[in-house]
Structures are given as structure tokens and as C-alpha cells.
Design a protein around this motif. Structure first.
Motif, short mmCIF file in Angstrom:
data_model
loop_
_atom_site.label_atom_id
_atom_site.label_comp_id
_atom_site.label_asym_id
_atom_site.label_seq_id
_atom_site.Cartn_x
_atom_site.Cartn_y
_atom_site.Cartn_z
N LEU A 76 0.83 -1.20 0.00
CA LEU A 76 0.00 0.00 0.00
C LEU A 76 0.87 1.26 0.00
O LEU A 76 0.59 2.21 -0.74
CB LEU A 76 -0.94 0.00 1.21
N ALA A 77 1.94 1.27 0.79
CA ALA A 77 2.85 2.44 0.81
C ALA A 77 3.45 2.67 -0.56
O ALA A 77 3.54 3.81 -1.03
CB ALA A 77 3.93 2.23 1.86
N HIS A 78 3.86 1.60 -1.22
CA HIS A 78 4.42 1.68 -2.57
C HIS A 78 3.39 2.27 -3.53
O HIS A 78 3.71 3.15 -4.34
CB HIS A 78 4.82 0.27 -3.01
N GLN A 79 2.16 1.83 -3.43
CA GLN A 79 1.08 2.32 -4.30
C GLN A 79 0.80 3.80 -4.07
O GLN A 79 0.52 4.54 -5.01
CB GLN A 79 -0.19 1.50 -4.10
N ARG A 80 0.85 4.24 -2.81
CA ARG A 80 0.63 5.67 -2.51
C ARG A 80 1.71 6.53 -3.16
O ARG A 80 1.41 7.56 -3.75
CB ARG A 80 0.58 5.91 -1.00
N VAL A 81 2.98 6.12 -3.04
CA VAL A 81 4.08 6.86 -3.66
C VAL A 81 3.90 6.87 -5.17
O VAL A 81 4.06 7.91 -5.82
CB VAL A 81 5.45 6.26 -3.26
N SER A 82 3.56 5.73 -5.73
CA SER A 82 3.37 5.62 -7.17
C SER A 82 2.26 6.56 -7.66
O SER A 82 2.42 7.26 -8.65
CB SER A 82 3.04 4.18 -7.55
N ALA A 83 1.14 6.57 -6.94
CA ALA A 83 0.02 7.43 -7.34
C ALA A 83 0.39 8.91 -7.28
O ALA A 83 0.06 9.67 -8.20
CB ALA A 83 -1.19 7.15 -6.45
N GLU A 84 1.08 9.31 -6.25
CA GLU A 84 1.47 10.72 -6.11
C GLU A 84 2.45 11.12 -7.20
O GLU A 84 2.32 12.18 -7.81
CB GLU A 84 2.09 10.96 -4.73
N LEU A 85 3.42 10.27 -7.47
CA LEU A 85 4.41 10.58 -8.50
C LEU A 85 3.77 10.56 -9.89
O LEU A 85 4.09 11.40 -10.73
CB LEU A 85 5.57 9.60 -8.43
N PHE A 86 2.85 9.63 -10.14
CA PHE A 86 2.13 9.60 -11.41
C PHE A 86 1.41 10.94 -11.63
O PHE A 86 1.50 11.52 -12.71
CB PHE A 86 1.11 8.45 -11.43
N LYS B 154 2.08 13.90 -10.35
CA LYS B 154 3.04 14.99 -10.60
C LYS B 154 3.66 14.88 -12.00
O LYS B 154 3.83 15.89 -12.68
CB LYS B 154 4.12 14.99 -9.52
N LEU B 155 3.99 13.66 -12.42
CA LEU B 155 4.54 13.49 -13.77
C LEU B 155 3.51 13.86 -14.83
O LEU B 155 3.83 14.51 -15.82
CB LEU B 155 5.00 12.04 -13.98
N ARG B 156 2.28 13.45 -14.62
CA ARG B 156 1.22 13.73 -15.60
C ARG B 156 1.01 15.23 -15.77
O ARG B 156 0.81 15.72 -16.87
CB ARG B 156 -0.08 13.02 -15.18
N LEU B 157 1.06 15.95 -14.67
CA LEU B 157 0.88 17.41 -14.73
C LEU B 157 2.02 18.11 -15.46
O LEU B 157 1.81 19.13 -16.10
CB LEU B 157 0.75 17.99 -13.32
N ARG C 226 3.16 10.05 -23.01
CA ARG C 226 2.22 9.39 -22.12
C ARG C 226 2.94 8.96 -20.85
O ARG C 226 4.06 8.48 -20.89
CB ARG C 226 1.61 8.14 -22.78
N VAL C 227 2.24 9.11 -19.73
CA VAL C 227 2.70 8.61 -18.43
C VAL C 227 1.83 7.42 -18.09
O VAL C 227 0.60 7.53 -18.11
CB VAL C 227 2.57 9.69 -17.33
N LEU C 228 2.45 6.29 -17.80
CA LEU C 228 1.70 5.08 -17.44
C LEU C 228 2.34 4.42 -16.24
O LEU C 228 3.50 4.66 -15.91
CB LEU C 228 1.66 4.10 -18.62
N SER C 229 1.55 3.57 -15.57
CA SER C 229 2.06 2.86 -14.40
C SER C 229 1.95 1.36 -14.61
O SER C 229 1.20 0.88 -15.46
CB SER C 229 1.29 3.29 -13.15
N ALA C 230 2.70 0.62 -13.81
CA ALA C 230 2.69 -0.85 -13.86
C ALA C 230 1.31 -1.36 -13.44
O ALA C 230 0.61 -0.68 -12.69
CB ALA C 230 3.76 -1.41 -12.94
N PRO C 231 0.94 -2.51 -13.90
CA PRO C 231 1.73 -3.40 -14.74
C PRO C 231 1.57 -3.09 -16.22
O PRO C 231 0.46 -2.96 -16.72
CB PRO C 231 1.16 -4.78 -14.43
N LEU C 232 2.68 -2.93 -16.89
CA LEU C 232 2.72 -2.79 -18.34
C LEU C 232 4.06 -3.32 -18.80
O LEU C 232 5.11 -2.85 -18.35
CB LEU C 232 2.57 -1.32 -18.77
N ASP C 233 4.04 -4.31 -19.69
CA ASP C 233 5.28 -4.87 -20.20
C ASP C 233 6.01 -3.87 -21.08
O ASP C 233 5.40 -3.22 -21.94
CB ASP C 233 5.00 -6.12 -21.04
#
Length: 165
Positions: A43-53, A55-58, A65-72
Motif C-alpha cells: 500500500l505504501a508503494h502504491q501511494r508513492v506511485s500514485a502521487e508521482l504519477f 506529478k509526472l502527468r501534470l 504518455r505517463v503510465l504505471s505498472a503493470p505494463l510490459d
């Protein structure tokens, strides 16, 4: 590599083998023909990922395009990884995956993937020509950034705590 399946019969695995792996909640990656299995993120990893996503998207140009895992991300037939976050040109995607290195790959460290992300994955992205690689350590907290220069990653920034990245 942390979490390797132990399939060591001498055979080199490929994208086709990876595509046949079960949908069981684990993340399957392929590096130099070796299948690597990591658990679902915390869950902590997911929170960091969501926040960074967010900020990157903005801050990302509209042509990327900004995308998050899982994506090969297929770097070679024997190397398929899933960065936690990535930035890439939309023309490099198929319906199923990104072909080639993204413009930016981001990993969020966890105890089970720390060495894999800092060594094996970083090296695979460097060989594939990924221009930028960031590693976020939530326990620091810290962010380290590398940029590809003359085919090698050079650390360009390392910030901790409340420092500006």
C-alpha cells in the motif's frame, strides 16, 4: 535476482514464455532470458506511485504518455520489464506493451526488489538506451536520477527528505 523462479534448465526464456505466465497477482519480468517474479506492491508503494504519477502527468508534455505498472516494456526478446512508472512516446506502444525503452523509467524501492531495481533493471534499461532512470526510496525518503550519456548512466541528482527535486 530476488524472487527468481529457479527455472535453471539452461533454456533462455522469451517474450512468448512470459506471455504464457499465469495471471496470479505476481509481476513477471524477463531479464536476459531469466524469469523474475516479484509480489504485488504494498500500500505504501502504491501511494508513492500514485502521487508521482499525478506529478509526472501534470508536468509531462502532451505528446508523451505517463503510465504505471503493470505494463510490459519489451527491451529485447529476452528482456521484458515492468517499471513502476514510465514516460514514453505513444507511437511506441502496441495494444499490449511498450516496444523499446521508454523516455523515463521510474522504480519505487521495496525491500524485496531493492537490489534488482538498483542493479539488474537499471543495467537492462541502460543497455536498451533509456534516456533517464529514477529510483524513489520511500524509506529515505529519497530520489536518485540517472541520465544516459555516451551509453552509460551518470547520476545527475540525489535528493533526500524535503530537498527539491
Amino acid at each position: 535476482m530476488t524472487g527468481g523462479l529457479g527455472m535453471t534448465d539452461g533454456r533462455v526464456f522469451t517474450q512468448a514464455d512470459l506471455d504464457a505466465m499465469p495471471d496470479d497477482g505476481n509481476r513477471y519480468e524477463l531479464v536476459d532470458g531469466l524469469i523474475v517474479v516479484t509480489p504485488s506492491p504494498s500500500l505504501a508503494h502504491q501511494r508513492v506511485s500514485a502521487e508521482l504519477f499525478f506529478k509526472l502527468r501534470l508536468s509531462c508534455p502532451s505528446n508523451l504518455r505517463v503510465l504505471s505498472a503493470p505494463l510490459d516494456v519489451t527491451l529485447a526478446d529476452d528482456t521484458v520489464i515492468q517499471p513502476d512508472l514510465l514516460v514514453a512516446d505513444p507511437t511506441t506502444f502496441t495494444e499490449l506493451r511498450l516496444i523499446g525503452a521508454p523516455r523515463l523509467a521510474v522504480e519505487i524501492l521495496s525491500p524485496s526488489t531493492r537490489l534488482y531495481d538498483l542493479n539488474t533493471k537499471k543495467s537492462a534499461l541502460e543497455r536498451a538506451g533509456c534516456p533517464a532512470y529514477w529510483v524513489v526510496d520511500p524509506s529515505g525518503p529519497s530520489i536518485t536520477a540517472w541520465e544516459l550519456r555516451d551509453g552509460r548512466y551518470i547520476q545527475t541528482q540525489h535528493v533526500t527528505g524535503d530537498e527539491t527535486f
